[in-house]
Design an enzyme around this catalytic site. Structure first.
Site, PDB file in Angstrom:
ATOM      1  N   SER A   1       8.675   5.240  11.741  1.00 44.48           N
ATOM      2  CA  SER A   1       7.550   4.748  12.549  1.00 44.48           C
ATOM      3  C   SER A   1       8.013   4.542  13.983  1.00 44.48           C
ATOM      4  CB  SER A   1       7.062   3.408  11.985  1.00 44.48           C
ATOM      5  OG  SER A   1       6.157   2.799  12.883  1.00 44.48           O
TER       6      SER A   1
ATOM      7  N   TYR B   1       8.488  -5.028   8.511  1.00 45.77           N
ATOM      8  CA  TYR B   1       8.077  -3.619   8.324  1.00 45.77           C
ATOM      9  C   TYR B   1       8.804  -2.723   9.328  1.00 45.77           C
ATOM     10  CZ  TYR B   1       5.112   0.519   8.868  1.00 45.77           C
ATOM     11  OH  TYR B   1       4.656   1.805   8.999  1.00 45.77           O
TER      12      TYR B   1
HETATM   13  N1  LIG Z   1      -0.830   5.310  10.094  1.00 40.59           N
HETATM   14  C1  LIG Z   1       0.059   5.005  11.009  1.00 40.59           C
HETATM   15  O1  LIG Z   1      -0.279   4.713  12.177  1.00 40.59           O
HETATM   16  C2  LIG Z   1       1.529   5.015  10.700  1.00 40.59           C
HETATM   17  C3  LIG Z   1       2.423   4.866  11.768  1.00 40.59           C
HETATM   18  C4  LIG Z   1       3.790   4.902  11.520  1.00 40.59           C
HETATM   19  C5  LIG Z   1       4.249   5.087  10.227  1.00 40.59           C
HETATM   20  N2  LIG Z   1       3.350   5.211   9.193  1.00 40.59           N
HETATM   21  C6  LIG Z   1       3.905   5.416   7.861  1.00 40.59           C
HETATM   22  O2  LIG Z   1       3.382   6.626   7.356  1.00 40.59           O
HETATM   23  C7  LIG Z   1       3.392   6.580   5.918  1.00 40.59           C
HETATM   24  C8  LIG Z   1       2.037   6.986   5.404  1.00 40.59           C
HETATM   25  O3  LIG Z   1       1.092   6.062   5.910  1.00 40.59           O
HETATM   26  P1  LIG Z   1      -0.459   6.392   6.078  1.00 40.59           P
HETATM   27  O4  LIG Z   1      -0.845   5.998   7.440  1.00 40.59           O
HETATM   28  O5  LIG Z   1      -0.753   7.754   5.576  1.00 40.59           O
HETATM   29  O6  LIG Z   1      -1.044   5.256   5.127  1.00 40.59           O
HETATM   30  P2  LIG Z   1      -2.011   5.262   3.873  1.00 40.59           P
HETATM   31  O7  LIG Z   1      -3.168   6.176   4.113  1.00 40.59           O
HETATM   32  O8  LIG Z   1      -2.241   3.838   3.621  1.00 40.59           O
HETATM   33  O9  LIG Z   1      -1.115   5.914   2.691  1.00 40.59           O
HETATM   34  C9  LIG Z   1      -0.004   5.228   2.185  1.00 40.59           C
HETATM   35  C10 LIG Z   1       0.502   5.911   0.929  1.00 40.59           C
HETATM   36  O10 LIG Z   1       1.572   5.083   0.401  1.00 40.59           O
HETATM   37  C11 LIG Z   1       1.243   4.708  -0.931  1.00 40.59           C
HETATM   38  N3  LIG Z   1       1.631   3.347  -1.279  1.00 40.59           N
HETATM   39  C12 LIG Z   1       1.219   2.194  -0.686  1.00 40.59           C
HETATM   40  N4  LIG Z   1       1.681   1.130  -1.375  1.00 40.59           N
HETATM   41  C13 LIG Z   1       2.383   1.632  -2.430  1.00 40.59           C
HETATM   42  C14 LIG Z   1       3.078   1.053  -3.527  1.00 40.59           C
HETATM   43  N5  LIG Z   1       3.152  -0.269  -3.719  1.00 40.59           N
HETATM   44  N6  LIG Z   1       3.690   1.874  -4.413  1.00 40.59           N
HETATM   45  C15 LIG Z   1       3.620   3.225  -4.265  1.00 40.59           C
HETATM   46  N7  LIG Z   1       2.965   3.826  -3.277  1.00 40.59           N
HETATM   47  C16 LIG Z   1       2.349   3.032  -2.361  1.00 40.59           C
HETATM   48  C17 LIG Z   1      -0.277   4.802  -1.021  1.00 40.59           C
HETATM   49  O11 LIG Z   1      -0.666   4.951  -2.367  1.00 40.59           O
HETATM   50  P3  LIG Z   1      -2.224   4.694  -2.778  1.00 40.59           P
HETATM   51  O12 LIG Z   1      -3.038   5.719  -2.030  1.00 40.59           O
HETATM   52  O13 LIG Z   1      -2.267   4.923  -4.227  1.00 40.59           O
HETATM   53  O14 LIG Z   1      -2.515   3.302  -2.363  1.00 40.59           O
HETATM   54  C18 LIG Z   1      -0.581   6.003  -0.144  1.00 40.59           C
HETATM   55  O15 LIG Z   1      -0.475   7.190  -0.890  1.00 40.59           O
HETATM   56  C19 LIG Z   1       3.829   5.165   5.541  1.00 40.59           C
HETATM   57  O16 LIG Z   1       5.202   5.169   5.238  1.00 40.59           O
HETATM   58  C20 LIG Z   1       3.570   4.375   6.817  1.00 40.59           C
HETATM   59  O17 LIG Z   1       4.403   3.247   6.899  1.00 40.59           O
HETATM   60  C21 LIG Z   1       2.010   5.201   9.403  1.00 40.59           C
END
Ligand SMILES: NC(=O)c1ccc[n+]([C@@H]2O[C@H](COP(=O)([O-])OP(=O)(O)OC[C@H]3O[C@@H](n4cnc5c(N)ncnc54)[C@H](OP(=O)(O)O)[C@@H]3O)[C@@H](O)[C@H]2O)c1
Length: 256
Positions: free
Chosen positions: A147, A161
């Site tokens: 991130s 985080y």
């Molecule tokens: N969006 C942003 O701005 C951003 C920025 C920097 C980094 N990130 C990182 O990018 C990655 C993907 O995020 P995203 O934005 O695509 O978020 P998202 O749409 O919330 O997707 C998160 C994924 O992680 C899974 N997950 C969450 N809690 C979990 C648990 N307890 N056990 C197993 N799996 C779990 C979710 O599963 P379910 O769908 O089944 O809940 C989902 O498939 C993450 O690592 C996040 O930290 C995101």
């Protein structure tokens, strides 16, 4: 976008592929001919997207659910990967979330352990367990999602985080050196502010709009903006001389 046979016949594991960035990454790997094990935390409420349903019917996509806050959830995913793939060519450690915003003085032990287990410990556990299958590949690659907050420290309430993402970035650099003799490259994609369910939960519309205005490209990112970076770093054809790097995908939000 990429050649449709770029990953033909290769075995790919994507964690956190239930939605958001991970789902789009899995879609692109499927478009490029890979066999993909998609992990999600929980079974989705609605139906599956058409591309996924079609790939499941072709036996190129496989779904597994597992809560990474439990030993059982991680074991279920590893067991499924083991039964499907004797060799894993690409591992994408992407599952994760902020869990909540926890002011430093009020953070409980339970909140701390939850954020660390999900975003940090599970990455180590999944990677360690899949190394034997990755070593069987002649072009193994690991791409970990970190991130922008790993560098900036993030915003109020996201200290732990952000620190877990910095851990994963450093862990990846160390692994890149350690696994190079096995021919396994290790890199990270570092998203900026990407419009997924993540921000539906943790950011107000006002905060997102203020962020948007501060970004040189004047817009928030999307999963489609991020996913190609994963395929680039996973492909030995496209990035065979790149390892131990963090690719920032943020519209210029962080330039340093
Ligand atoms: N969006 C942003 O701005 C951003 C920025 C920097 C980094 N990130 C990182 O990018 C990655 C993907 O995020 P995203 O934005 O695509 O978020 P998202 O749409 O919330 O997707 C998160 C994924 O992680 C899974 N997950 C969450 N809690 C979990 C648990 N307890 N056990 C197993 N799996 C779990 C979710 O599963 P379910 O769908 O089944 O809940 C989902 O498939 C993450 O690592 C996040 O930290 C995101």
């Amino acid at each position: 976008m990429f050649h449709p046979s770029l990953f033909k016949g290769m075995n790919v594991v994507v964690t956190g592929a239930g939605r958001g960035i991970g789902l789009e990454v899995a879609r692109l790997f499927l478009d490029c001919g890979a066999h993909v094990l998609l992990h999600a935390g929980r079974a989705p409420q609605g139906g599956k997207p058409d591309f996924l349903q079609a790939a499941i019917e072709e036996a190129r996509a496989h779904l597994v659910y597992g809560d990474f806050l439990t030993d059982q959830g991680i074991a279920d995913v590893l067991r499924r990967a083991d039964s499907l793939f004797e060799q894993v060519d690409v591992l994408i450690n992407n599952a994760g979330t902020m869990v909540g915003r926890f002011p430093a003085g009020e953070l409980t032990d339970d909140q701390y352990e939850t954020v660390v287990q999900l975003n940090q410990t599970s990455v180590v556990e999944i990677t360690r367990a899949l190394l034997p299958q990755l070593r069987r590949s002649t072009q193994g690659a690991i791409v970990n999602t970190v991130s922008i907050s790993a560098i900036t420290g993030g915003s109020t309430g996201s200290a732990i985080y952000s620190a877990t993402k910095a851990f994963v970035a450093t862990y990846s650099k160390a692994l890149a050196r350690e696994l190079a003799p096995d021919g396994i490259r290790v890199n990270c994609v570092s998203p900026g502010t990407i419009t997924t369910d993540f921000h539906e939960r943790y950011s107000t519309p006002e905060k997102l709009e203020a962020t948007r205005k501060s970004i040189p490209l004047q817009r928030l990112g999307t999963p489609e903006d991020c996913a190609p970076a994963y395929l680039f770093l996973a492909s030995s054809v496209l990035s065979g001389y790149i390892t131990g790097q963090v690719l920032e995908v943020n519209g210029g939000q962080l330039i340093c």
